[in-house]
Design an enzyme around this catalytic site. Structure first.
Site, mmCIF file in Angstrom:
data_model
loop_
_atom_site.group_PDB
_atom_site.id
_atom_site.type_symbol
_atom_site.label_atom_id
_atom_site.label_comp_id
_atom_site.label_asym_id
_atom_site.label_seq_id
_atom_site.Cartn_x
_atom_site.Cartn_y
_atom_site.Cartn_z
ATOM 1 N N ARG A 103 26.397 33.729 14.022
ATOM 2 C CA ARG A 103 26.050 34.981 14.704
ATOM 3 C C ARG A 103 24.878 34.748 15.637
ATOM 4 O O ARG A 103 23.856 34.209 15.230
ATOM 5 C CB ARG A 103 25.640 36.056 13.676
ATOM 6 C CG ARG A 103 26.787 36.737 13.046
ATOM 7 C CD ARG A 103 26.410 38.041 12.385
ATOM 8 N NE ARG A 103 25.068 38.171 11.862
ATOM 9 C CZ ARG A 103 24.629 39.244 11.248
ATOM 10 N NH1 ARG A 103 25.413 40.276 11.082
ATOM 11 N NH2 ARG A 103 23.399 39.312 10.799
ATOM 12 N N THR A 107 22.234 39.361 19.500
ATOM 13 C CA THR A 107 23.314 40.340 19.697
ATOM 14 C C THR A 107 24.125 40.610 18.434
ATOM 15 O O THR A 107 24.879 41.586 18.388
ATOM 16 C CB THR A 107 24.291 39.835 20.764
ATOM 17 O OG1 THR A 107 24.916 38.630 20.274
ATOM 18 C CG2 THR A 107 23.571 39.514 22.068
ATOM 19 N N ASP A 199 20.696 35.924 3.678
ATOM 20 C CA ASP A 199 21.600 35.082 4.465
ATOM 21 C C ASP A 199 22.274 34.084 3.523
ATOM 22 O O ASP A 199 21.630 33.164 3.013
ATOM 23 C CB ASP A 199 20.803 34.349 5.553
ATOM 24 C CG ASP A 199 21.706 33.546 6.481
ATOM 25 O OD1 ASP A 199 22.567 32.791 5.975
ATOM 26 O OD2 ASP A 199 21.561 33.679 7.709
ATOM 27 N N ASP A 202 22.057 30.219 4.395
ATOM 28 C CA ASP A 202 20.736 29.633 4.145
ATOM 29 C C ASP A 202 20.456 29.517 2.648
ATOM 30 O O ASP A 202 19.819 28.551 2.208
ATOM 31 C CB ASP A 202 19.655 30.485 4.815
ATOM 32 C CG ASP A 202 19.620 30.276 6.321
ATOM 33 O OD1 ASP A 202 20.078 29.212 6.785
ATOM 34 O OD2 ASP A 202 19.145 31.174 7.035
#
Ligand code: PRP
Length: 211
Positions: A103, A107, A199, A202
């Protein structure tokens, strides 16, 4: 047939606590993702087509049933890699077709960086695995790509989805089925699922980012 299945099970609730908990170490996070993916995988495959086959036990012949369709597992890099092994354990003959997306942080739009799908030989069933469905942009892109390839039966396995992401996918692709462990209500101003788990990529790979 429901398009969206929120899999309910005490083990789902239990292992969800580990993936949500910010103090869970990467090794335990990976293990919890693995367990959740296996439960989702069982549920997402419960109506796969089977065919009868003769089995000779030590005592006599009997009839068993083997999977009669071609299933492909489609992990979305990177985080989807954490769900491949458990689903492959359930379906050891499945091919694994990787798609790379990340991603854009500004944006929140998906950017493709790896796609080696062949022109033909699409599987009958694609099990798309990614721990997070946030805005739904990534899965939207993947669903379109898999349809272009010729996959008719697309099933998404995701640990945590946002309600806005689910709404987007069900609007854009009403025939894509979604199996999730949790549906969280909203996204924050950075398009992270809230409460979510942070996330997933991660946390699986122990690569914390700034911010
Ligand atoms: C995360 C996640 C999904 C995507 C979901 O990947 O694993 O692929 O974002 O967001 P969306 O629904 O808004 O498209 P990320 O971009 O963090 O990449 P990574 O797997 O390499 O960490």
């Amino acid at each position: 047939m429901n398009q969206v299945t929120r899999v309910e099970h005490p083990l789902i609730e239990h292992h969800l606590c580990a993936v949500r908990d910010a103090t869970t170490r990467p090794s335990e996070f990976r293990a919890a993702v693995h367990r959740l993916a296996m439960i989702l995988g069982v549920r997402a495959t419960e109506d796969l087509v089977t065919q009868p086959t003769k089995v000779s036990t030590p005592l006599c012949d009997t009839t068993g049933y083997t999977i009669a369709c071609n299933v492909g597992i489609v992990p979305i890099l990177r985080a989807g890699l954490g769900m491949v092994d458990p689903v492959l354990t359930l379906l050891p003959d499945a091919a694994v077709w990787h798609l790379g997306l990340y991603r854009n942080e500004e944006t929140a739009e998906p950017v493709g960086y790896y796609d080696k799908l062949p022109r033909e030989n699409a599987p009958n069933v694609a099990l798309v695995v990614d721990p997070m469905l946030a805005t739904g942009g990534s899965i939207d892109l993947v669903a379109g790509r898999l349809k272009q390839w010729g996959v008719d039966d697309i099933r998404v396995l995701s640990i945590i989805a946002s309600q806005p992401g689910i709404d987007r996918l069900t609007r854009d692709y009403p025939d894509v089925r979604i199996f999730v462990a949790a549906i969280d209500p909203e996204l924050n101003d950075r398009s992270f699922i809230v409460p979510g788990l942070g996330d997933a990529g991660d946390r699986i790979f122990d690569t914390p980012q700034d911010g």
